[in-house]
Design a protein around this motif. Structure first.
Motif: not given
Length: 241
Positions: A2-3, A10-13, A27-32
């Motif tokens: 994903l990285t 972006a889709i996962v987020v 709301t989350c703003t990062d992949l982790i």
């Protein structure tokens, strides 16, 4: 992976923040954070569903093969959205025996129900490219008869759980964890879609449900066509996919 794929990340987020997947409304703003919230298995499900959806719309095969895959994408989205609507109907009943059903899993199992079709259509295309011939109508019959088998093989080899496999094969598990599960949701959703399409095979299509299911079926079957289509679109938009 994903990285190295910003579009998938972006889709996962985005999906993690969607109405269907963001149960805690944070709301989350990062992949982790998104992966931590969803869990690695659910991220796999989302990425797989999105990748197959994109392939069905963007793959450059013959006109006939492209048309088959695009129809499949449309049908998968309809089934997935209808499964979410059925699931919500059961959960809103408040009865404890249905609270294990999750809208996000209903959506994903519907989207991936015919995942094996892409493999079959691709093989058909390659067969024709090698100079062979197979009538399209015969090919369609093969797709219909072999899709569930191919889907089971793909889902099993990729580690998807029994719920996904049951929906893809339309076969009950010999040792179900729950009396009512996603395969039952899929059958009800499919029946509703057949009713909406006025499918000629509807009279021969039977589905079992209890009193709660009768109420869910009644409400969804009696929506106007405009209301039903609006709810289908709302589910897809709410998923972030």
């Amino acid at each position: 992976m994903l990285t190295r794929r910003p579009c998938l990340a972006a889709i996962v987020v985005r999906v993690a923040n969607s109405v269907i997947f963001n149960r805690r409304n944070i709301t989350c703003t990062d992949l982790i954070t998104a992966v931590s919230r969803l869990g690695i298995l659910r991220v796999r499900d989302i990425v797989t569903a999105q990748a197959i959806e994109q392939l069905k719309h963007s793959v450059n095969l013959s006109q006939e093969c492209n048309s088959i895959l695009q129809d499949s994408a449309h049908n998968s989205r309809e089934l997935a959205a209808a499964m979410v609507m059925v699931t919500k109907g059961y959960r809103e009943s408040g009865e404890p025996q249905f609270q294990h059903l999750e809208a996000d899993k209903a959506l994903l199992s519907g989207l991936l129900a015919d995942i094996g079709l892409f493999c079959l259509v691709n093989e058909y295309y390659l067969y024709l490219e090698r100079g062979n011939y197979l009538d399209e109508q015969i090919a369609l019959q093969i797709f219909n008869s072999q899709c569930s088998i191919a889907s089971k093989q793909v889902l099993s080899s990729w580690g998807f759980d029994q719920d996904f496999i049951e929906v893809a094969t339309n076969q009950d598990s010999p040792n179900p964890a729950y009396e009512f599960s996603y395969i039952d949701v899929a059958r009800m959703a499919n029946h509703i879609l057949m009713f909406r399409r006025q499918d000629t095979e509807l009279d021969d299509h039977f589905v079992e449900f209890d009193v709660t299911g009768a109420d869910v079926m009644y409400k969804l079957s009696n929506l106007s066509e405009a209301e039903f289509r609006t709810q289908i679109d709302e589910v897809i938009n709410a998923s972030g996919l």
